[in-house]
Design a protein around this motif. Structure first.
Motif, PDB file in Angstrom:
ATOM      1  N   MET A 117       0.930  -1.229   0.012  1.00  7.93           N
ATOM      2  CA  MET A 117       0.168  -0.066  -0.042  1.00  7.93           C
ATOM      3  C   MET A 117       0.840   1.186   0.054  1.00  7.93           C
ATOM      4  O   MET A 117       0.616   2.261  -0.712  1.00  7.93           O
ATOM      5  N   ALA A 118       2.130   1.150   0.718  1.00  7.29           N
ATOM      6  CA  ALA A 118       2.978   2.356   0.505  1.00  7.29           C
ATOM      7  C   ALA A 118       3.658   2.679  -0.663  1.00  7.29           C
ATOM      8  O   ALA A 118       3.728   3.801  -1.221  1.00  7.29           O
ATOM      9  N   PHE A 119       3.824   1.612  -1.454  1.00  7.97           N
ATOM     10  CA  PHE A 119       4.404   1.533  -2.831  1.00  7.97           C
ATOM     11  C   PHE A 119       3.349   2.183  -3.869  1.00  7.97           C
ATOM     12  O   PHE A 119       3.537   2.719  -4.710  1.00  7.97           O
ATOM     13  N   ASP A 120       2.134   1.656  -3.657  1.00  8.99           N
ATOM     14  CA  ASP A 120       0.951   2.166  -4.184  1.00  8.99           C
ATOM     15  C   ASP A 120       0.968   3.641  -4.096  1.00  8.99           C
ATOM     16  O   ASP A 120       0.642   4.473  -4.976  1.00  8.99           O
ATOM     17  N   ARG A 121       0.731   4.204  -2.817  1.00  9.78           N
ATOM     18  CA  ARG A 121       0.850   5.622  -2.704  1.00  9.78           C
ATOM     19  C   ARG A 121       2.076   6.386  -3.374  1.00  9.78           C
ATOM     20  O   ARG A 121       1.807   7.417  -3.669  1.00  9.78           O
ATOM     21  N   TYR A 122       3.087   5.864  -2.981  1.00 13.73           N
ATOM     22  CA  TYR A 122       4.466   6.438  -3.977  1.00 13.73           C
ATOM     23  C   TYR A 122       4.128   6.567  -5.359  1.00 13.73           C
ATOM     24  O   TYR A 122       4.451   7.448  -5.694  1.00 13.73           O
ATOM     25  N   VAL A 123       3.600   5.671  -5.937  1.00 11.09           N
ATOM     26  CA  VAL A 123       3.733   5.719  -7.470  1.00 11.09           C
ATOM     27  C   VAL A 123       2.487   6.794  -7.812  1.00 11.09           C
ATOM     28  O   VAL A 123       2.683   7.532  -8.600  1.00 11.09           O
ATOM     29  N   ALA A 124       1.159   6.786  -7.079  1.00 13.97           N
ATOM     30  CA  ALA A 124       0.257   7.483  -7.294  1.00 13.97           C
ATOM     31  C   ALA A 124       0.849   8.932  -7.160  1.00 13.97           C
ATOM     32  O   ALA A 124       0.064   9.660  -7.899  1.00 13.97           O
ATOM     33  N   ILE A 125       1.600   9.331  -6.269  1.00 10.70           N
ATOM     34  CA  ILE A 125       1.851  10.673  -5.823  1.00 10.70           C
ATOM     35  C   ILE A 125       3.305  11.145  -6.668  1.00 10.70           C
ATOM     36  O   ILE A 125       3.405  12.202  -7.206  1.00 10.70           O
ATOM     37  N   CYS A 126       4.194  10.307  -6.999  1.00 15.02           N
ATOM     38  CA  CYS A 126       5.263  10.467  -7.395  1.00 15.02           C
ATOM     39  C   CYS A 126       5.385  10.296  -8.916  1.00 15.02           C
ATOM     40  O   CYS A 126       6.116  10.862  -9.736  1.00 15.02           O
ATOM     41  N   ASN A 127       4.747   9.062  -9.225  1.00 17.00           N
ATOM     42  CA  ASN A 127       4.716   9.050 -10.706  1.00 17.00           C
ATOM     43  C   ASN A 127       3.350   8.627 -11.201  1.00 17.00           C
ATOM     44  O   ASN A 127       3.152   7.653 -11.657  1.00 17.00           O
ATOM     45  N   PRO A 128       2.609   9.695 -11.249  1.00 17.96           N
ATOM     46  CA  PRO A 128       1.013   9.330 -11.443  1.00 17.96           C
ATOM     47  C   PRO A 128       0.841   9.020 -12.967  1.00 17.96           C
ATOM     48  O   PRO A 128      -0.206   8.260 -13.097  1.00 17.96           O
ATOM     49  N   LEU A 129       1.631   9.688 -14.059  1.00 18.33           N
ATOM     50  CA  LEU A 129       1.584   9.319 -15.162  1.00 18.33           C
ATOM     51  C   LEU A 129       1.816   7.768 -15.497  1.00 18.33           C
ATOM     52  O   LEU A 129       1.118   7.366 -16.518  1.00 18.33           O
ATOM     53  N   LEU A 130       2.571   7.070 -14.885  1.00 18.94           N
ATOM     54  CA  LEU A 130       2.857   5.493 -15.009  1.00 18.94           C
ATOM     55  C   LEU A 130       1.858   4.848 -13.933  1.00 18.94           C
ATOM     56  O   LEU A 130       2.550   3.665 -13.956  1.00 18.94           O
ATOM     57  N   TYR A 131       1.109   5.371 -13.374  1.00 18.56           N
ATOM     58  CA  TYR A 131       0.429   4.422 -12.146  1.00 18.56           C
ATOM     59  C   TYR A 131      -0.452   3.320 -12.838  1.00 18.56           C
ATOM     60  O   TYR A 131      -0.163   2.337 -12.267  1.00 18.56           O
ATOM     61  N   ASN A 132      -1.232   3.430 -13.920  1.00 13.70           N
ATOM     62  CA  ASN A 132      -1.935   2.406 -14.541  1.00 13.70           C
ATOM     63  C   ASN A 132      -0.899   1.328 -14.880  1.00 13.70           C
ATOM     64  O   ASN A 132      -1.478   0.029 -14.954  1.00 13.70           O
ATOM     65  N   VAL A 133       0.199   1.459 -15.292  1.00  9.98           N
ATOM     66  CA  VAL A 133       1.105   0.507 -15.789  1.00  9.98           C
ATOM     67  C   VAL A 133       1.755  -0.110 -14.715  1.00  9.98           C
ATOM     68  O   VAL A 133       1.855  -1.314 -14.271  1.00  9.98           O
ATOM     69  N   ALA A 134       2.337   0.710 -13.712  1.00  6.82           N
ATOM     70  CA  ALA A 134       3.179   0.348 -12.506  1.00  6.82           C
ATOM     71  C   ALA A 134       2.333  -0.388 -11.643  1.00  6.82           C
ATOM     72  O   ALA A 134       2.932  -1.452 -10.914  1.00  6.82           O
ATOM     73  N   MET A 135       1.030  -0.220 -11.607  1.00  9.03           N
ATOM     74  CA  MET A 135       0.283  -0.699 -10.511  1.00  9.03           C
ATOM     75  C   MET A 135      -1.144  -1.478 -11.248  1.00  9.03           C
ATOM     76  O   MET A 135      -2.290  -1.409 -10.845  1.00  9.03           O
TER      77      MET A 135
END
Length: 307
Positions: A117-135
Motif C-alpha cells: 500500500m505504501a508503494f501504491d501511494r508512492y507511485v500515485a503521488i510521485c509517478n502519476p502518469l505511470l500509475y496504471n502501468v506500474a500498478m
C-alpha cells in the motif's frame, strides 16, 4: 501425546490477560465490543469494495486484502480470549495451540500488504502518469501473492521450530493465546535455535517492510513539498495520513513484542503490546480507512440507497 513431538504435554492452560476477578466482566464486554466492531467494519469494507465498481482499483484491492487479513487473525485470537474472561480454566489442546501459533501467518502477511500500500501511494503521488502501468492488476496480484508466500514461509519456520521442542511438566501459558515467547519459556529443552529463528524471521518481516515504507514516504514527502498549491499538498498529505497511522500502530507494537530476547521485559508488557496488533489495529483499520476516505463514504451512500 501430540503426534510428531516428544512432548509429555497434551494440553495447555491459558492464564489470560489478567487474573483479577473484578476486571473479568468489564474486559469481556470491552473486547466483545471491539471484536464486533472489527468484524462489522472489515466485512463492511470487503462488501463495499466488492459491490462498487468505482472501488475496483489497486488501492482498494490492497485494502480488500488488508480487511480480509484483519478479519481472519482477529477471529483466530479474540474468541479464545473472550472465553478466558468467562471460564475459570481455559484449556487449549497441543494441536490447537500449534495451530493458533501457525496463524501468525496472517500477522506476517499484513506487514507486506501494508508495504504494498505504501508503494501504491508512492507511485500515485510521485509517478502519476505511470500509475496504471506500474500498478496494473497483474502487478497488484503478484505483490499480494508474494505477501502470502512470505507469510506462509515465516509461519512454517515458527511452527516447525516449536514442534521440535519438548514440554515436560509445565503447561501453563501466561498469555491469552499461544504466542512464541510464552511457549519458549515452558520448554524443558534448549530454545536457542527457536529464539534465533524468531529474531531472524521477525527481523526480516519487520525491518524490510519498515525500511521500504520509510523510503517510500521520504520520497513522497519530498515530492509533496515541491507542490506549489496548498490545496494540492493538503490533498496529497490526506491520502497518506490514514496509512501512516495504521503502519505506526501495527509495526510499533510488533517491534516491541518480538525484536527482543524472550527473557527481556515483563510478560504483562508483552500482553499489552499484543493486544494492539491482535485487537486494536484490526478494529482501527476499517475505521481509519473509511472515516477519512471520501470514496468509501460515497460508495456506502450509494450501496445503502440501492438497498
Amino acid at each position: 501425546m501430540a503426534p510428531g513431538n516428544d512432548s509429555f504435554v497434551t494440553e495447555f492452560i491459558l492464564l489470560g490477560l489478567t487474573d483479577r476477578p473484578d476486571l473479568q466482566l468489564p474486559l469481556f464486554l470491552l473486547f466483545l465490543g471491539m471484536y464486533m466492531i472489527t468484524v462489522l467494519g472489515n466485512l463492511g469494507l470487503i462488501f463495499l469494495i466488492t459491490l462498487n465498481s468505482n472501488l475496483h482499483t489497486s488501492m482498494y484491492f490492497f485494502l480488500f486484502n488488508l480487511s480480509f487479513i484483519d478479519l481472519c487473525y482477529s477471529s483466530v485470537f479474540t474468541p479464545k480470549m473472550l472465553i478466558n474472561f468467562t471460564s475459570k480454566k481455559n484449556i487449549i489442546s497441543y494441536v490447537g495451540c500449534m495451530t493458533q501459533l501457525y496463524f501468525c501467518f496472517f500477522v506476517i502477511s499484513e506487514c507486506y500488504v501494508l508495504t504494498s500500500m505504501a508503494f501504491d501511494r508512492y507511485v500515485a503521488i510521485c509517478n502519476p502518469l505511470l500509475y496504471n502501468v506500474a500498478m496494473s492488476p497483474k502487478v497488484c496480484s503478484t505483490l499480494v501473492l508474494a505477501s502470502y508466500l512470505m507469510a506462509f514461509s515465516g509461519a512454517m519456520a515458527h511452527t516447525g521450530c516449536m514442534l521440535r521442542l519438548t514440554f515436560c511438566d509445565a503447561n501453563t501459558i501466561n498469555h491469552y493465546f499461544c504466542d512464541v515467547h510464552p511457549l519458549l519459556q515452558l520448554s524443558c529443552t534448549s530454545t536457542y535455535v527457536n529464539e534465533l529463528v524468531v529474531f531472524i524471521v521477525v527481523g526480516i518481516n519487520i525491518i524490510v517492510p519498515s525500511f521500504t515504507i520509510f523510503v517510500s514516504y521520504c520520497l513522497i514527502l519530498t515530492n509533496i513539498l515541491q507542490i506549489k498549491s496548498t490545496k494540492g499538498r493538503s490533498k496529497a498529505f490526506s491520502t497518506c495520513t490514514s496509512h501512516i497511522i495504521a503502519v505506526s500502530l501495527f509495526f510499533g507494537s510488533m517491534s516491541f513484542m518480538y525484536l527482543k530476547p524472550s527473557s527481556a521485559g515483563s510478560i504483562n508488557e508483552e500482553k499489552i503490546s499484543s493486544v494492539f496488533y491482535t485487537n486494536v489495529v484490526a478494529m482501527m483499520n476499517p475505521l481509519i480507512y473509511s472515516l477519512r476516505n471520501k470514496d468509501v463514504k460515497t460508495a456506502l451512500r450509494k450501496t445503502l440507497s440501492r438497498r
